[in-house]
Design an enzyme around this catalytic site. Structure first.
Site, PDB file in Angstrom:
ATOM      1  CE  LYS A  73      -4.319  -1.730   1.877  1.00 24.83           C
ATOM      2  NZ  LYS A  73      -5.319  -1.636   2.943  1.00 24.83           N
ATOM      3  CE  LYS A 107     -12.711  -2.769  -0.188  1.00 23.03           C
ATOM      4  NZ  LYS A 107     -13.297  -2.577   1.127  1.00 23.03           N
ATOM      5  CE  LYS A 138      -8.462 -10.548  -2.933  1.00 22.44           C
ATOM      6  NZ  LYS A 138      -8.004 -10.476  -1.550  1.00 22.44           N
TER       7      LYS A 138
HETATM    8  N1  TRP Z   1      -7.454  -5.257   7.589  1.00 26.37           N
HETATM    9  C1  TRP Z   1      -8.740  -5.793   7.225  1.00 26.37           C
HETATM   10  C2  TRP Z   1      -8.884  -5.766   5.708  1.00 26.37           C
HETATM   11  O1  TRP Z   1      -8.350  -4.890   5.058  1.00 26.37           O
HETATM   12  C3  TRP Z   1      -9.865  -5.031   7.848  1.00 26.37           C
HETATM   13  C4  TRP Z   1      -9.838  -5.112   9.328  1.00 26.37           C
HETATM   14  C5  TRP Z   1      -9.533  -4.126  10.204  1.00 26.37           C
HETATM   15  C6  TRP Z   1     -10.157  -6.274  10.085  1.00 26.37           C
HETATM   16  N2  TRP Z   1      -9.665  -4.571  11.491  1.00 26.37           N
HETATM   17  C7  TRP Z   1     -10.023  -5.899  11.462  1.00 26.37           C
HETATM   18  C8  TRP Z   1     -10.517  -7.588   9.754  1.00 26.37           C
HETATM   19  C9  TRP Z   1     -10.223  -6.807  12.474  1.00 26.37           C
HETATM   20  C10 TRP Z   1     -10.723  -8.496  10.783  1.00 26.37           C
HETATM   21  C11 TRP Z   1     -10.577  -8.103  12.138  1.00 26.37           C
HETATM   22  O2  TRP Z   1      -9.559  -6.609   5.165  1.00 26.37           O
END
Ligand code: TRP
Length: 350
Positions: free
Chosen positions: A119, A214, A211
Site C-alpha cells: 500500500k 474495489k 483479484k
Molecule cells: N485489515 C482488514 C482488511 O483490510 C480489515 C480489518 C480491520 C479487520 N480490522 C479488522 C478484519 C479486524 C478483521 C478483524 O480486510
C-alpha cells in the site's frame, strides 16, 4: 491456561463499494457464523483513513461509504438484532487500546508486514504513520473484545499472526500484574484466523490473474453489490473468456484463469461444486454458460442490491443501527479497557 468465551470479530473497510468477491468470500460466511457464535461485525472507518484522501474519497464519500457497507452487511443477512454491527470510530476504546499496543508491538514486526509495503508503494517516506501502525489498530479491534476467532481472507493472515504476537507479548510482559488483578495466566486470548471453508477466490472479470478489487479503475472488472439486474447481466456478458469451449472436468480449467473464475463464481452462487457445473456446461459454448451465470447472479444478487437501496433511502435508520451497535460494543470494550489500564498501572477514576 485461561479459557475464553468464543467470540467472533471481523471488519471491512469503507473504501469504495463492495463487490461479489466480498460477498462470496466474506459476508456469506459472516452470516453463517451467526448461527453458531456471538459475532461482532465492524465497519473499520479508522483504517479507511490510513491512505491518501484520494483513496478514501474525503469526508462526504467516507460517510456515504460507511452507510453503504453497513447496508451491505444487513442486506447480505447479518442480523443487527443478533450480531453487533457498528463503525469503529464510535467506540473510542479501539484507539485507546491501539496506543497501548503501539508500545507493545515492535518496529521489527511491523517492518515485515507485506500489506504496508504494497500500500505504501515506492514512496515509503510519504506513507502515513497510521498506515504503518495499521496492524496494531487491527489487533486492538479484535482484542478489545477479547475475541477468539476472526474470519479473514488469506491476505489478512499475516495481520492475525501479528495480533497473536501482540497478545502473547502483553500476556508475558504483564504476567505478574495480570495474575494480581485476578485474570489468571493470560488476559488476552490468541485469536484464530478462520480462513478455511468455502471461500472462493473471486478474480477480476477483465483479467483472471488479478483479484477482483474495489479499487480497480475498470468498473467492468467487478460486480458491485449495488449493481442492478441489467448491469449484472451486462458485466457477465462482457466478461473476458478464451475461445475454447468449457471443459467437462475441473483439470481442464488449468491455465485458463478467466474460465476458471467464471465457473468458480457460478459454483459459489448456485451452491454447487465445480464438477457439477462442468458436468452441466462442459463442452458447450461460453454464450450458453454466460447466460446461465447471468441468471443465477441476478437471482442471488439483485435482491441484495434492492435491499441496500431500500436501507440507504433512510440514512437515519442506518445511523440508528450503528449507534445501537456501538453502545453494545462499548459495553464489552469498556470493562476490558479498564482492566488493561489497571494491568498496565495507569490510575483511573472508578
Ligand atoms: N485489515 C482488514 C482488511 O483490510 C480489515 C480489518 C480491520 C479487520 N480490522 C479488522 C478484519 C479486524 C478483521 C478483524 O480486510
Amino acid at each position: 491456561m485461561a479459557t475464553f468465551k468464543p467470540l467472533v470479530f471481523s471488519g471491512m473497510q469503507p473504501t469504495h463499494t463492495l463487490h461479489i468477491g466480498n460477498y462470496l468470500g466474506a459476508l456469506t460466511r459472516w452470516v453463517d457464523m451467526q448461527k453458531t457464535h456471538d459475532c461482532i461485525y465492524c465497519v473499520v472507518d479508522m483504517h479507511a483513513i490510513t491512505q491518501g484522501l484520494d483513496v478514501w474519497g474525503g469526508p462526504k464519500v467516507l460517510a456515504k461509504s460507511i452507510r453503504e457497507v453497513t447496508a451491505a452487511y444487513i442486506a447480505a443477512g447479518v442480523d443487527p438484532k443478533r450480531s453487533i454491527i457498528f463503525n469503529q470510530s464510535q467506540v473510542a476504546e479501539h484507539a485507546e487500546l491501539a496506543w497501548v499496543f503501539n508500545c507493545v508491538s515492535r518496529l521489527g514486526w511491523l517492518n515485515r508486514m507485506t500489506q504496508f509495503k504494497e500500500k505504501a508503494g515506492k514512496d515509503r517516506e510519504a506513507a502515513s504513520v497510521g498506515l504503518y501502525s495499521y496492524p496494531n489498530l487491527m489487533a486492538a479491534d479484535i482484542l478489545v473484545y477479547r475475541a477468539t476467532a476472526v474470519p479473514v481472507g488469506e491476505d489478512q493472515k499475516q495481520h492475525l499472526e501479528l495480533t497473536r504476537d501482540i497478545a502473547q507479548k502483553f500476556n508475558n510482559d504483564f504476567a505478574e500484574s495480570i495474575a494480581e488483578h485476578g485474570f489468571g495466566d493470560a488476559f488476552f486470548p490468541l485469536p484464530d484466523p478462520l480462513t478455511q471453508g468455502p471461500a472462493p477466490r473471486v478474480m477480476s472479470l477483465r483479467d483472471g490473474a488479478k483479484k477482483m478489487s474495489k479499487s480497480d479503475p475498470s468498473d467492468l472488472s467487478r460486480i458491485n453489490l449495488t449493481d442492478d439486474a441489467d448491469m449484472i447481466a451486462a458485466k457477465i456478458r462482457k466478461a473476458k473468456t478464451d475461445p475454447e469451449p468449457l471443459p467437462s472436468e475441473a483439470k481442464g480449467l488449468a491455465g485458463r484463469p478467466e474460465a476458471e473464475n467464471l465457473v468458480t463464481i457460478y459454483a459459489a452462487l448456485a451452491d454447487e461444486t465445480t464438477e457439477a457445473v462442468l458436468a452441466e456446461f462442459g463442452g458447450g459454448p461460453f454464450s450458453r454458460f454466460k447466460q446461465a451465470l447471468g441468471d443465477v447472479a441476478v437471482a442471488r444478487l439483485a435482491p441484495i442490491a434492492g435491499e441496500m437501496r431500500r436501507l440507504l433511502a433512510d440514512p437515519g435508520h442506518v445511523d440508528a443501527v450503528l449507534a445501537e451497535g456501538a453502545a453494545r460494543a462499548r459495553a464489552i470494550a469498556r470493562p476490558n479497557m479498564d482492566a488493561v489500564k489497571d494491568i498496565v498501572g495507569f490510575i483511573r477514576s472508578a
